[in-house]
Design an enzyme around this catalytic site. Structure first.
Site, mmCIF file in Angstrom:
data_model
loop_
_atom_site.group_PDB
_atom_site.id
_atom_site.type_symbol
_atom_site.label_atom_id
_atom_site.label_comp_id
_atom_site.label_asym_id
_atom_site.label_seq_id
_atom_site.Cartn_x
_atom_site.Cartn_y
_atom_site.Cartn_z
ATOM 1 C CE1 TYR A 1 36.840 32.875 39.905
ATOM 2 C CE2 TYR A 1 36.919 32.261 42.011
ATOM 3 C CZ TYR A 1 36.764 33.113 41.229
ATOM 4 O OH TYR A 1 36.601 34.645 41.480
ATOM 5 C CE1 TYR B 1 42.806 40.056 40.388
ATOM 6 C CE2 TYR B 1 44.207 40.344 42.368
ATOM 7 C CZ TYR B 1 43.184 40.714 41.660
ATOM 8 O OH TYR B 1 43.133 42.178 41.544
ATOM 9 C CG ASP C 1 39.645 37.217 34.662
ATOM 10 O OD1 ASP C 1 39.543 38.211 35.315
ATOM 11 O OD2 ASP C 1 40.235 36.161 34.855
#
Length: 442
Positions: free
Chosen positions: A321, A394, A255
């Site tokens: 992440y 996501y 992103d």
């Protein structure tokens, strides 16, 4: 003499059927040696067409007990003398390639339609198959290409050469196509608010103006963001290759507001029309990092091949992440821990997120959250969540639930609204993927 075999220059060249067909071809004289030999290219090996044609002409003369009478190439009605111009065209090609850096090449020919017709007429007159031997342009490619290789020291490559040469005989032109050069590496993005690639303004479509005035949406820049990873990495590479332009290919993308840390994300930069193909890669890596001013770093730069682009683009690596999460209200610690445990190893069902629906097809994806851990902070309204997930998962939606489009989600399991306030890509897995295979690097 025995017409079943004729020996010349110490080797057997002809059989009786070839000799009979050669006699029929020579009856259509004037036909040069190259055009005679080309008809028999699939039935006699080890000789060039001109040598083959000469041997056939001599053999027919001997077999008929007639004097040998050569035919000058310039008088040939089939090629109209073009088989005598191989050297001339090769010199023109070498001149056109003079300022280019290349190691591999390929020569192609656009033959005059009349020559192809003459080739067909010759075979028809001699009662031979229409596809006997090889086409005129195949000989032209080979003979000119052979001379180009001898002059330049480059190697022929029939798959994806550095340069492709097209000889247009009728137009009297030599056209050169310089195929792209490729650089592979990994990048780290150390500043938020930077997209991976150039992002044209959606209002003015990158023009910078709308309705005859500077676009108010982008301030006249033509871009949604002033900088991108591509814009911070590409210019020194394009300059080092003396190229005209570039295309950036990444193994997925993070992103705009996410950092890309750890070992970085694999990418390939494709340089258009490079005049130089082997710059100093070690120095180039340092130049890119200096140019990017700490916003982006690259490492592991190396020369790559065209095949590497698809490898990188198709690479669906798992990623790790680190997300900073904010809840709308304080959450129960036991509920938070239970939610993390339920997400750990879970298969996540995700409809296309609302934030990307304008550019992604609407569908439901199933992705696995391989490992999920989390720590709730003292105020019970903030947490650090780490996720090792399958490629395409996501993370923001895994946290927020995206109004029910993602299940299960952290927000849904704890019963409180949640959002990601900062996201870092810690690792793009896949060191065991075929990025290290020698076939993809030069």
């Amino acid at each position: 003499m025995d017409s079943k075999s004729v020996t010349g220059a110490g080797r057997t060249v002809l059989a009786v059927t070839i000799l009979e067909d050669a006699r029929a071809v020579l009856a259509e004289d004037p036909v040069c040696d190259a055009c005679v030999g080309r008809v028999f290219a699939d039935r006699s090996f080890g000789l060039g067409n001109a040598e083959r044609g000469h041997a056939l002409r001599v053999s027919v003369a001997l077999d008929d007990d007639e004097p040998y009478e050569p035919t000058e190439t310039e008088s040939c009605w089939v090629c109209e003398g073009l088989c005598g111009e191989f050297e001339e065209w090769a010199e023109r090609v070498v001149d056109e390639l003079d300022d280019l850096d290349f190691e591999t090449y390929q020569v192609g020919t656009r033959a005059p339609p009349l020559i192809d017709e003459n080739d067909a007429l010759l075979r028809d007159a001699a009662a031979l198959d229409e596809d006997a031997g090889e086409p005129f342009k195949a000989e032209f490619n080979r003979e000119v290409g052979k001379r180009v290789g001898q002059s330049t020291g480059a190697d022929v490559d029939f798959t994806r050469p550095d340069v492709q040469v097209l000889i247009d005989i009728d137009a009297d032109e030599v056209d050169i196509t310089v195929n792209s050069a490729f650089v592979y590496g990994r990048y780290r993005k150390l500043t938020r608010g930077i997209p991976q690639t150039e992002w044209p303004c959606r209002e003015c479509e990158g023009r910078g103006r709308k309705g005859g005035k500077p676009c108010e949406y982008c301030g006249g820049s033509g871009y949604m963001y002033d900088e991108s990873v591509e814009q911070l990495v590409a210019p020194p590479i394009v300059e080092a290759f003396a190229g005209d332009d570039e295309s950036f290919h990444g193994a997925g993308r993070e992103d705009v507001d996410a950092l890309m840390l750890g070992t970085g994300r694999p990418f390939v930069l494709e340089v258009d029309n490079p005049k130089i193909r082997r710059p100093d890669i070690a120095s180039l890596e340092a130049e890119v990092n200096e140019y990017a001013e700490g916003k982006v770093e690259v490492e592991g730069l190396r020369l790559a091949t065209y095949d590497m682009v698809e490898r990188v683009k198709e690479h669906d690596a798992s990623k790790t992440y680190r997300a900073e999460v904010a809840f709308d209200r304080p959450v129960d610690r036991e509920a938070f821990e239970d939610a993390i445990e339920e997400l750990n190893g879970a298969v996540i069902h995700q409809e296309t997120p609302d934030r990307v629906s304008h550019r992604r097809a609407a569908k439901v994806r199933e992705r696995t959250a391989y490992e999920v851990t989390g720590e709730l902070e003292d105020d019970d309204r903030h947490a650090i969540v780490k996720v090792h997930g399958e490629g395409g998962l996501y993370i923001k939606e895994l946290v927020s639930g995206d109004q029910g489009r993602t299940t299960p989600s952290l927000a849904g399991l704890v019963g409180e609204g949640a959002r990601v306030t900062a996201l870092d890509v810690v690792t793009v897995e896949g060191e065991d993927e075929p990025f290290e295979h020698a076939d993809f690097f030069r």
